[in-house]
Design a protein around this motif. Structure first.
Motif, PDB file in Angstrom:
ATOM      1  N   VAL A  56      22.984 -42.505 -33.901  1.00 40.70           N
ATOM      2  CA  VAL A  56      22.646 -43.462 -35.069  1.00 40.70           C
ATOM      3  C   VAL A  56      21.568 -44.524 -34.687  1.00 40.70           C
ATOM      4  CG1 VAL A  56      23.589 -45.355 -36.804  1.00 40.70           C
ATOM      5  CG2 VAL A  56      24.727 -43.025 -36.354  1.00 40.70           C
ATOM      6  N   ALA A  57      20.697 -44.855 -35.019  1.00 35.00           N
ATOM      7  CA  ALA A  57      19.567 -45.623 -34.629  1.00 35.00           C
ATOM      8  C   ALA A  57      19.693 -47.122 -35.463  1.00 35.00           C
ATOM      9  CB  ALA A  57      18.211 -45.327 -34.944  1.00 35.00           C
ATOM     10  N   LYS A  58      20.068 -47.030 -36.899  1.00 30.77           N
ATOM     11  CA  LYS A  58      20.309 -48.144 -37.452  1.00 30.77           C
ATOM     12  C   LYS A  58      21.296 -48.221 -38.600  1.00 30.77           C
ATOM     13  CE  LYS A  58      17.765 -51.727 -40.279  1.00 30.77           C
ATOM     14  NZ  LYS A  58      16.638 -51.998 -41.092  1.00 30.77           N
ATOM     15  N   LEU A  59      22.177 -49.116 -38.681  1.00 32.17           N
ATOM     16  CA  LEU A  59      23.268 -48.853 -39.504  1.00 32.17           C
ATOM     17  C   LEU A  59      23.152 -50.230 -40.283  1.00 32.17           C
ATOM     18  CD1 LEU A  59      25.833 -47.197 -40.167  1.00 32.17           C
ATOM     19  CD2 LEU A  59      27.185 -48.614 -38.350  1.00 32.17           C
ATOM     20  N   GLY A  60      22.802 -49.900 -41.797  1.00 35.60           N
ATOM     21  CA  GLY A  60      22.684 -50.869 -42.695  1.00 35.60           C
ATOM     22  C   GLY A  60      23.885 -51.307 -43.572  1.00 35.60           C
ATOM     23  N   THR A  61      23.862 -51.876 -44.482  1.00 40.51           N
ATOM     24  CA  THR A  61      24.995 -52.108 -45.540  1.00 40.51           C
ATOM     25  C   THR A  61      25.205 -50.783 -46.292  1.00 40.51           C
ATOM     26  OG1 THR A  61      24.470 -54.498 -45.819  1.00 40.51           O
ATOM     27  CG2 THR A  61      25.799 -53.450 -47.413  1.00 40.51           C
ATOM     28  N   SER A  62      24.381 -50.276 -46.914  1.00 43.61           N
ATOM     29  CA  SER A  62      24.555 -48.955 -47.692  1.00 43.61           C
ATOM     30  C   SER A  62      23.567 -47.768 -47.075  1.00 43.61           C
ATOM     31  CB  SER A  62      24.113 -49.077 -49.007  1.00 43.61           C
ATOM     32  OG  SER A  62      22.710 -49.639 -49.191  1.00 43.61           O
ATOM     33  N   SER A  63      23.042 -47.984 -45.846  1.00 43.98           N
ATOM     34  CA  SER A  63      22.293 -47.028 -45.221  1.00 43.98           C
ATOM     35  C   SER A  63      22.463 -46.615 -43.796  1.00 43.98           C
ATOM     36  CB  SER A  63      20.680 -47.048 -45.537  1.00 43.98           C
ATOM     37  OG  SER A  63      20.385 -48.375 -44.950  1.00 43.98           O
ATOM     38  N   VAL A  64      22.056 -45.633 -43.300  1.00 48.05           N
ATOM     39  CA  VAL A  64      21.988 -45.301 -41.949  1.00 48.05           C
ATOM     40  C   VAL A  64      20.800 -44.418 -41.565  1.00 48.05           C
ATOM     41  CG1 VAL A  64      23.663 -43.238 -42.134  1.00 48.05           C
ATOM     42  CG2 VAL A  64      23.484 -44.223 -39.952  1.00 48.05           C
ATOM     43  N   ARG A  65      20.446 -44.817 -40.093  1.00 45.37           N
ATOM     44  CA  ARG A  65      19.240 -43.808 -39.900  1.00 45.37           C
ATOM     45  C   ARG A  65      19.773 -42.786 -38.642  1.00 45.37           C
ATOM     46  NH1 ARG A  65      13.376 -44.103 -38.202  1.00 45.37           N
ATOM     47  NH2 ARG A  65      13.314 -43.004 -36.265  1.00 45.37           N
ATOM     48  N   TYR A  66      19.983 -41.495 -39.088  1.00 47.29           N
ATOM     49  CA  TYR A  66      20.246 -40.656 -37.965  1.00 47.29           C
ATOM     50  C   TYR A  66      19.170 -40.213 -37.145  1.00 47.29           C
ATOM     51  CZ  TYR A  66      24.567 -40.273 -40.948  1.00 47.29           C
ATOM     52  OH  TYR A  66      25.681 -40.616 -41.623  1.00 47.29           O
ATOM     53  N   GLU A  67      19.311 -40.162 -35.827  1.00 52.85           N
ATOM     54  CA  GLU A  67      18.178 -39.498 -35.258  1.00 52.85           C
ATOM     55  C   GLU A  67      18.962 -38.250 -34.355  1.00 52.85           C
ATOM     56  OE1 GLU A  67      15.456 -43.442 -33.999  1.00 52.85           O
ATOM     57  OE2 GLU A  67      16.485 -42.530 -32.445  1.00 52.85           O
ATOM     58  N   ILE A  68      18.062 -36.904 -34.593  1.00 55.33           N
ATOM     59  CA  ILE A  68      18.549 -35.845 -34.008  1.00 55.33           C
ATOM     60  C   ILE A  68      17.605 -35.225 -33.125  1.00 55.33           C
ATOM     61  CG2 ILE A  68      19.220 -33.273 -34.988  1.00 55.33           C
ATOM     62  CD1 ILE A  68      18.929 -36.168 -37.555  1.00 55.33           C
ATOM     63  N   GLY A  69      18.175 -34.656 -32.071  1.00 52.26           N
ATOM     64  CA  GLY A  69      17.366 -33.913 -30.894  1.00 52.26           C
ATOM     65  C   GLY A  69      17.636 -32.572 -31.116  1.00 52.26           C
ATOM     66  N   ILE A  70      16.857 -31.468 -31.157  1.00 53.60           N
ATOM     67  CA  ILE A  70      16.989 -30.216 -31.233  1.00 53.60           C
ATOM     68  C   ILE A  70      16.691 -29.682 -29.844  1.00 53.60           C
ATOM     69  CG2 ILE A  70      16.558 -27.832 -32.109  1.00 53.60           C
ATOM     70  CD1 ILE A  70      18.055 -29.660 -34.125  1.00 53.60           C
ATOM     71  N   PHE A  71      17.765 -29.069 -29.216  1.00 56.24           N
ATOM     72  CA  PHE A  71      17.686 -28.657 -27.599  1.00 56.24           C
ATOM     73  C   PHE A  71      17.546 -27.005 -27.782  1.00 56.24           C
ATOM     74  CE2 PHE A  71      19.284 -32.733 -27.438  1.00 56.24           C
ATOM     75  CZ  PHE A  71      18.480 -33.159 -26.429  1.00 56.24           C
ATOM     76  N   GLY A  72      16.538 -26.612 -27.265  1.00 54.14           N
ATOM     77  CA  GLY A  72      16.663 -24.910 -26.984  1.00 54.14           C
ATOM     78  C   GLY A  72      17.262 -24.636 -25.567  1.00 54.14           C
ATOM     79  N   GLU A  73      16.762 -23.770 -24.912  1.00 51.61           N
ATOM     80  CA  GLU A  73      17.155 -23.486 -23.449  1.00 51.61           C
ATOM     81  C   GLU A  73      16.859 -24.463 -22.276  1.00 51.61           C
ATOM     82  OE1 GLU A  73      15.638 -19.560 -22.859  1.00 51.61           O
ATOM     83  OE2 GLU A  73      17.023 -18.473 -24.240  1.00 51.61           O
ATOM     84  N   GLY A  74      15.861 -25.487 -22.661  1.00 56.25           N
ATOM     85  CA  GLY A  74      15.389 -26.225 -21.850  1.00 56.25           C
ATOM     86  C   GLY A  74      16.511 -27.576 -21.880  1.00 56.25           C
ATOM     87  N   GLU A  75      16.042 -28.458 -20.897  1.00 56.16           N
ATOM     88  CA  GLU A  75      16.886 -29.840 -20.974  1.00 56.16           C
ATOM     89  C   GLU A  75      16.302 -30.976 -21.473  1.00 56.16           C
ATOM     90  OE1 GLU A  75      20.058 -30.111 -19.653  1.00 56.16           O
ATOM     91  OE2 GLU A  75      19.922 -27.740 -19.456  1.00 56.16           O
ATOM     92  N   THR A  76      15.152 -30.704 -22.201  1.00 58.34           N
ATOM     93  CA  THR A  76      14.628 -31.850 -22.965  1.00 58.34           C
ATOM     94  C   THR A  76      14.418 -31.256 -24.441  1.00 58.34           C
ATOM     95  OG1 THR A  76      12.414 -31.419 -22.309  1.00 58.34           O
ATOM     96  CG2 THR A  76      13.691 -32.957 -21.171  1.00 58.34           C
ATOM     97  N   THR A  77      14.296 -31.982 -25.488  1.00 53.79           N
ATOM     98  CA  THR A  77      14.087 -31.874 -26.849  1.00 53.79           C
ATOM     99  C   THR A  77      12.972 -30.904 -27.024  1.00 53.79           C
ATOM    100  OG1 THR A  77      13.305 -34.124 -27.208  1.00 53.79           O
ATOM    101  CG2 THR A  77      15.554 -33.695 -27.944  1.00 53.79           C
ATOM    102  N   ALA A  78      13.317 -29.927 -27.724  1.00 53.16           N
ATOM    103  CA  ALA A  78      12.291 -29.121 -28.155  1.00 53.16           C
ATOM    104  C   ALA A  78      11.640 -29.800 -29.414  1.00 53.16           C
ATOM    105  CB  ALA A  78      12.885 -27.818 -28.629  1.00 53.16           C
ATOM    106  N   ALA A  79      12.495 -30.541 -30.295  1.00 52.52           N
ATOM    107  CA  ALA A  79      11.877 -31.373 -31.383  1.00 52.52           C
ATOM    108  C   ALA A  79      12.879 -32.296 -31.434  1.00 52.52           C
ATOM    109  CB  ALA A  79      12.049 -30.284 -32.591  1.00 52.52           C
ATOM    110  N   LYS A  80      12.344 -33.306 -31.927  1.00 53.52           N
ATOM    111  CA  LYS A  80      13.410 -34.461 -32.462  1.00 53.52           C
ATOM    112  C   LYS A  80      12.807 -35.249 -33.735  1.00 53.52           C
ATOM    113  CE  LYS A  80      11.258 -38.261 -29.811  1.00 53.52           C
ATOM    114  NZ  LYS A  80      11.750 -39.393 -28.839  1.00 53.52           N
ATOM    115  N   GLY A  81      13.761 -35.675 -34.492  1.00 55.89           N
ATOM    116  CA  GLY A  81      13.438 -36.401 -35.953  1.00 55.89           C
ATOM    117  C   GLY A  81      14.466 -37.263 -36.173  1.00 55.89           C
TER     118      GLY A  81
END
Length: 150
Positions: A96-121
């Motif tokens: 969770v990057a930001k937590l508001g009164t009625s909202s939340v910003r989730y950050e998600i990293g997608i990992f394949g076989e490597g040790e770093t994110t193949a994608a993030k959003g």
């Protein structure tokens, strides 16, 4: 003379698994691959929803059938760094990057076989009353869980 732009956004970059509080395993499917031989970009957004909502349900803070409060996605974005293909098993990191009164910003990293994110959003949920669709404060149990993901 070099001019630097103030508050310029940083170039997106891959991150390690340790940058995320929770990791969830998600198998790829045959139908996830596109004609270019890798998982199509739209599948990543499905993984974002699956990872976050399954986690919230397992933790007992989201009832998709009868809960009075539901989360609506109001913003989403993704950056890609490496290809993932069926039959790989991926992991989705959640924080969770930001937590508001009625909202939340989730950050998600997608990992394949490597040790770093193949994608993030990220995506932003605004929590609303199921019937009126008007924003409401995050339920206490949800807020407490989300605070552990910051």
């Amino acid at each position: 003379m070099v001019h630097m732009q103030l508050n310029a956004p940083l170039k997106p970059h891959a991150e390690p698994r340790s940058a995320y509080r929770v990791l969830r395993t998600i198998p790829t499917r045959w139908s996830d691959n596109d004609v270019y031989g890798h998982v199509n970009n739209v599948v990543y957004y499905s993984w974002f929803d699956t990872a976050v909502n399954a986690y919230l349900m397992e933790q007992g803070v989201l009832d998709i059938q009868a809960g009075k409060t539901i989360g609506l996605v109001v913003e989403t974005q993704c950056n890609y760094f490496a290809s993932v293909s069926f039959p790989e098993v991926v992991q989705a990191g959640i924080r969770v990057a930001k937590l508001g009164t009625s909202s939340v910003r989730y950050e998600i990293g997608i990992f394949g076989e490597g040790e770093t994110t193949a994608a993030k959003g990220h995506f932003i949920h605004v929590y609303v009353d199921r019937l009126t669709r008007k924003p409401v404060p995050l339920p206490d149990a949800l807020r407490q869980l989300l605070e552990t993901l910051q």
